[in-house]
Write a protein that holds these residues in place. Sequence first.
Motif, PDB file in Angstrom:
ATOM      1  N   ALA A  48      62.029  32.438  43.991  1.00  0.00           N
ATOM      2  CA  ALA A  48      60.803  33.151  43.611  1.00  0.00           C
ATOM      3  C   ALA A  48      59.588  32.247  43.763  1.00  0.00           C
ATOM      4  CB  ALA A  48      60.920  33.664  42.174  1.00  0.00           C
ATOM      5  N   LEU A  49      59.688  31.026  43.267  1.00  0.00           N
ATOM      6  CA  LEU A  49      58.576  30.085  43.403  1.00  0.00           C
ATOM      7  C   LEU A  49      58.274  29.818  44.869  1.00  0.00           C
ATOM      8  CD1 LEU A  49      59.405  27.413  40.661  1.00  0.00           C
ATOM      9  CD2 LEU A  49      57.787  29.310  40.498  1.00  0.00           C
ATOM     10  N   ALA A  50      59.333  29.595  45.655  1.00  0.00           N
ATOM     11  CA  ALA A  50      59.139  29.305  47.079  1.00  0.00           C
ATOM     12  C   ALA A  50      58.492  30.486  47.795  1.00  0.00           C
ATOM     13  CB  ALA A  50      60.481  28.967  47.724  1.00  0.00           C
ATOM     14  N   GLU A  51      58.933  31.701  47.494  1.00  0.00           N
ATOM     15  CA  GLU A  51      58.372  32.871  48.158  1.00  0.00           C
ATOM     16  C   GLU A  51      56.887  33.027  47.852  1.00  0.00           C
ATOM     17  OE1 GLU A  51      59.063  37.711  48.599  1.00  0.00           O
ATOM     18  OE2 GLU A  51      60.412  36.515  47.348  1.00  0.00           O
ATOM     19  N   ASP A  52      56.513  32.870  46.590  1.00  0.00           N
ATOM     20  CA  ASP A  52      55.105  33.046  46.221  1.00  0.00           C
ATOM     21  C   ASP A  52      54.224  31.943  46.791  1.00  0.00           C
ATOM     22  OD1 ASP A  52      55.509  35.404  44.862  1.00  0.00           O
ATOM     23  OD2 ASP A  52      55.744  34.435  42.908  1.00  0.00           O
ATOM     24  N   THR A  53      54.698  30.709  46.753  1.00  0.00           N
ATOM     25  CA  THR A  53      53.896  29.622  47.310  1.00  0.00           C
ATOM     26  C   THR A  53      53.767  29.779  48.812  1.00  0.00           C
ATOM     27  OG1 THR A  53      54.753  28.182  45.556  1.00  0.00           O
ATOM     28  CG2 THR A  53      53.548  27.129  47.338  1.00  0.00           C
ATOM     29  N   TYR A  54      54.837  30.208  49.471  1.00  0.00           N
ATOM     30  CA  TYR A  54      54.768  30.490  50.912  1.00  0.00           C
ATOM     31  C   TYR A  54      53.725  31.560  51.213  1.00  0.00           C
ATOM     32  CZ  TYR A  54      55.947  32.419  55.466  1.00  0.00           C
ATOM     33  OH  TYR A  54      55.857  32.888  56.760  1.00  0.00           O
ATOM     34  N   GLY A 210      48.713  38.057  42.836  1.00  0.00           N
ATOM     35  CA  GLY A 210      49.633  37.141  43.495  1.00  0.00           C
ATOM     36  C   GLY A 210      50.815  36.779  42.616  1.00  0.00           C
ATOM     37  N   TRP A 211      51.532  35.745  43.032  1.00  0.00           N
ATOM     38  CA  TRP A 211      52.768  35.241  42.418  1.00  0.00           C
ATOM     39  C   TRP A 211      53.667  36.371  41.918  1.00  0.00           C
ATOM     40  CZ3 TRP A 211      53.144  35.286  36.850  1.00  0.00           C
ATOM     41  CH2 TRP A 211      51.945  35.448  36.160  1.00  0.00           C
ATOM     42  N   ASP A 212      53.866  37.380  42.767  1.00  0.00           N
ATOM     43  CA  ASP A 212      54.605  38.575  42.372  1.00  0.00           C
ATOM     44  C   ASP A 212      56.081  38.301  42.109  1.00  0.00           C
ATOM     45  OD1 ASP A 212      52.282  40.047  42.605  1.00  0.00           O
ATOM     46  OD2 ASP A 212      52.691  40.674  44.659  1.00  0.00           O
ATOM     47  N   ALA A 213      56.714  37.481  42.962  1.00  0.00           N
ATOM     48  CA  ALA A 213      58.135  37.197  42.774  1.00  0.00           C
ATOM     49  C   ALA A 213      58.365  36.415  41.482  1.00  0.00           C
ATOM     50  CB  ALA A 213      58.683  36.427  43.972  1.00  0.00           C
ATOM     51  N   ARG A 215      56.418  36.435  38.849  1.00  0.00           N
ATOM     52  CA  ARG A 215      56.118  37.363  37.767  1.00  0.00           C
ATOM     53  C   ARG A 215      57.333  38.272  37.488  1.00  0.00           C
ATOM     54  NH1 ARG A 215      50.544  38.809  36.981  1.00  0.00           N
ATOM     55  NH2 ARG A 215      50.277  38.210  39.163  1.00  0.00           N
ATOM     56  N   ALA A 216      57.970  38.744  38.573  1.00  0.00           N
ATOM     57  CA  ALA A 216      59.125  39.631  38.421  1.00  0.00           C
ATOM     58  C   ALA A 216      60.277  38.927  37.724  1.00  0.00           C
ATOM     59  CB  ALA A 216      59.565  40.152  39.787  1.00  0.00           C
ATOM     60  N   VAL A 217      60.537  37.663  38.073  1.00  0.00           N
ATOM     61  CA  VAL A 217      61.620  36.926  37.420  1.00  0.00           C
ATOM     62  C   VAL A 217      61.304  36.728  35.944  1.00  0.00           C
ATOM     63  CG1 VAL A 217      62.853  34.720  37.339  1.00  0.00           C
ATOM     64  CG2 VAL A 217      62.347  35.774  39.541  1.00  0.00           C
ATOM     65  N   LEU A 218      60.079  36.401  35.613  1.00  0.00           N
ATOM     66  CA  LEU A 218      59.706  36.195  34.215  1.00  0.00           C
ATOM     67  C   LEU A 218      59.829  37.484  33.407  1.00  0.00           C
ATOM     68  CD1 LEU A 218      56.576  33.890  34.646  1.00  0.00           C
ATOM     69  CD2 LEU A 218      58.827  33.252  33.764  1.00  0.00           C
ATOM     70  N   ARG A 219      59.610  38.614  34.081  1.00  0.00           N
ATOM     71  CA  ARG A 219      59.740  39.914  33.390  1.00  0.00           C
ATOM     72  C   ARG A 219      61.181  40.387  33.327  1.00  0.00           C
ATOM     73  NH1 ARG A 219      54.608  43.005  36.263  1.00  0.00           N
ATOM     74  NH2 ARG A 219      52.968  42.129  34.918  1.00  0.00           N
ATOM     75  N   GLY A 220      62.077  39.644  33.985  1.00  0.00           N
ATOM     76  CA  GLY A 220      63.472  40.005  33.967  1.00  0.00           C
ATOM     77  C   GLY A 220      63.888  40.990  35.016  1.00  0.00           C
ATOM     78  N   ALA A 221      63.020  41.216  36.011  1.00  0.00           N
ATOM     79  CA  ALA A 221      63.346  42.175  37.084  1.00  0.00           C
ATOM     80  C   ALA A 221      64.376  41.583  38.016  1.00  0.00           C
ATOM     81  CB  ALA A 221      62.082  42.543  37.851  1.00  0.00           C
TER      82      ALA A 221
END
Length: 221
Positions: A48-54, A210-213, A215-221
Amino acid sequence: MHDSSDTQPAPNPDPPEQALDRRVVVLVVPAVGTWAPPGRSPETWRLALAEDTYEVLASLDRVDVAVAVVGGDESSVADISALTWPGTAVYSVDPTRPVLDALSGVGPAAAAVAVSYDAPDLPGLLIGKLFRALSSADLAVCPAEDGSQVAIGVNFPVAPWVASAAPTFDTSLAELERLKPRRHAVAIGPGWHRLRSAGDIARLDPGLEGWDATRAVLRGA
């Protein structure tokens, strides 16, 4: 998530004279997850971090983007490739010199900036400031609040003292200041933050796009 089949650095077709204007940003990602917020998988968090930073880097104008996987095997490189746009070079680099090896893999260029994967909300303009600073400096850095570096930029050919120092994202500003051969050899850009522990999550601004991926992990998605 994007579909890409590139697993090795693509040869740069540009002749040397055109490389004088080429600028590259390289996302540097560890091959495995190192930590995660409570209840989350380190591997899911890493991706998730890698995808958003990319996505931040891919949105920049007039730069090429590549991804370097530190100590990655074929499987880990493929996992990261799946997050990138078609045509993005994704390659493995040696863990002993991750930043310089990542930068050396971009092919002919005037300058390149390596960015740590754990800055999903990084403002793209900070990368632009590093490229501008490299007009007079050998090395330009975006420092993190914890004393590490978010991004490290170099000119090509790499200055001998930079090659010898082999800076990483964990190299401190004090160490770079000690090693630099002249006053303006190191340019320090505006700082930012990295997500290296659960305490760093509070630095994310939910109101920013931004940082959608992440954000999704933090929300438990």
